[in-house]
Design a protein around this motif. Structure first.
Motif, short mmCIF file in Angstrom:
data_model
loop_
_atom_site.label_atom_id
_atom_site.label_comp_id
_atom_site.label_asym_id
_atom_site.label_seq_id
_atom_site.Cartn_x
_atom_site.Cartn_y
_atom_site.Cartn_z
N VAL A 190 43.04 40.09 37.48
CA VAL A 190 44.02 40.80 36.67
C VAL A 190 43.55 40.79 35.22
CG1 VAL A 190 46.40 40.78 35.86
CG2 VAL A 190 45.91 40.13 38.19
N GLY A 191 43.69 41.93 34.55
CA GLY A 191 43.36 42.00 33.14
C GLY A 191 44.35 41.17 32.33
N ILE A 197 53.84 33.91 37.94
CA ILE A 197 54.29 32.52 38.04
C ILE A 197 55.03 32.30 39.36
CG2 ILE A 197 55.94 30.85 37.09
CD1 ILE A 197 55.11 31.82 34.32
N ALA A 198 55.80 33.28 39.80
CA ALA A 198 56.55 33.17 41.05
C ALA A 198 55.66 33.27 42.28
CB ALA A 198 57.63 34.24 41.09
N SER A 199 54.47 33.79 42.10
CA SER A 199 53.54 33.97 43.21
C SER A 199 52.86 32.64 43.57
CB SER A 199 52.48 34.99 42.80
OG SER A 199 51.45 35.05 43.76
N SER A 200 52.33 32.58 44.77
CA SER A 200 51.59 31.38 45.17
C SER A 200 50.08 31.65 45.18
CB SER A 200 52.03 30.94 46.57
OG SER A 200 51.76 31.95 47.51
N ARG A 201 49.69 32.84 44.75
CA ARG A 201 48.29 33.26 44.78
C ARG A 201 47.55 32.91 43.49
NH1 ARG A 201 47.06 39.44 46.35
NH2 ARG A 201 44.85 39.04 46.47
N PRO A 202 46.36 32.33 43.57
CA PRO A 202 45.57 32.10 42.36
C PRO A 202 45.10 33.42 41.76
CG PRO A 202 44.45 31.23 44.30
CD PRO A 202 45.72 31.84 44.76
N ILE A 203 44.95 33.45 40.45
CA ILE A 203 44.60 34.69 39.75
C ILE A 203 43.46 34.41 38.78
CG2 ILE A 203 45.44 36.46 38.16
CD1 ILE A 203 48.26 35.78 39.28
N ALA A 204 42.46 35.28 38.81
CA ALA A 204 41.40 35.25 37.81
C ALA A 204 41.82 36.21 36.71
CB ALA A 204 40.07 35.68 38.43
N VAL A 205 41.94 35.71 35.49
CA VAL A 205 42.34 36.55 34.36
C VAL A 205 41.07 37.04 33.68
CG1 VAL A 205 43.66 36.63 32.22
CG2 VAL A 205 44.43 35.17 34.09
N THR A 206 41.01 38.36 33.47
CA THR A 206 39.79 38.96 32.93
C THR A 206 40.05 39.65 31.59
OG1 THR A 206 40.13 41.07 34.07
CG2 THR A 206 38.89 39.37 35.25
N ARG A 207 38.98 39.77 30.81
CA ARG A 207 38.99 40.55 29.58
C ARG A 207 37.70 41.37 29.59
NH1 ARG A 207 38.53 37.06 24.80
NH2 ARG A 207 40.67 36.47 25.22
N GLN A 209 35.24 40.60 32.40
CA GLN A 209 34.69 39.25 32.50
C GLN A 209 35.83 38.24 32.69
OE1 GLN A 209 31.34 38.53 32.46
NE2 GLN A 209 31.14 40.76 32.50
N THR A 210 35.68 37.33 33.62
CA THR A 210 36.71 36.31 33.85
C THR A 210 36.75 35.36 32.67
OG1 THR A 210 36.41 36.45 36.23
CG2 THR A 210 37.48 34.48 35.40
N VAL A 211 37.96 35.21 32.09
CA VAL A 211 38.14 34.31 30.94
C VAL A 211 38.97 33.08 31.29
CG1 VAL A 211 37.85 36.11 29.21
CG2 VAL A 211 40.13 35.63 30.10
N GLY A 212 39.59 33.09 32.46
CA GLY A 212 40.38 31.93 32.87
C GLY A 212 40.98 32.15 34.24
N TYR A 213 41.59 31.11 34.73
CA TYR A 213 42.22 31.15 36.04
C TYR A 213 43.65 30.65 35.92
CZ TYR A 213 37.45 31.60 37.66
OH TYR A 213 36.17 32.03 37.86
#
Length: 92
Positions: A6-7, A19-29, A32-36
């Motif tokens: 997700v951007g 936050i309500a989800s149970s799925r891990p998310i890769a945060v991108t900018r 490029q992945t900038v965090g999880y």
């Protein structure tokens, strides 16, 4: 479970849903992945119980030492006000 990408703007805009989800998310900018973001599952009750236990222990300590919580809050506010005045005086 596949990780969703997700951007950062979308992540910020829809944070409550993620936050309500149970799925891990890769945060991108810019692709490029900038965090999880990895939601913690089932910890809320344990965290709340720990906070309640700490609150009880603090209340008991204050009572044993004859300390009024409102007095502490007033002293803290006064100290913050003095520190702010010192910072302003130093910046002038």
């Amino acid at each position: 479970m596949e990780m969703m990408k997700v951007g950062i703007r979308e992540f910020r805009a829809d944070l409550a849903d993620y936050i309500a989800s149970s799925r891990p998310i890769a945060v991108t900018r810019h692709g490029q992945t900038v965090g999880y973001f990895i939601p913690s599952e089932g910890r809320e009750e344990g965290d709340l119980a720990a906070l309640q236990k700490a609150n009880q222990a603090l209340g008991q300590l204050l009572s044993e030492h004859g300390i009024d919580a409102e007095e502490i809050v007033s002293e803290f506010k006064a100290a913050r006000k003095q520190a702010g005045a010192r910072r302003k005086a130093g910046a002038a």
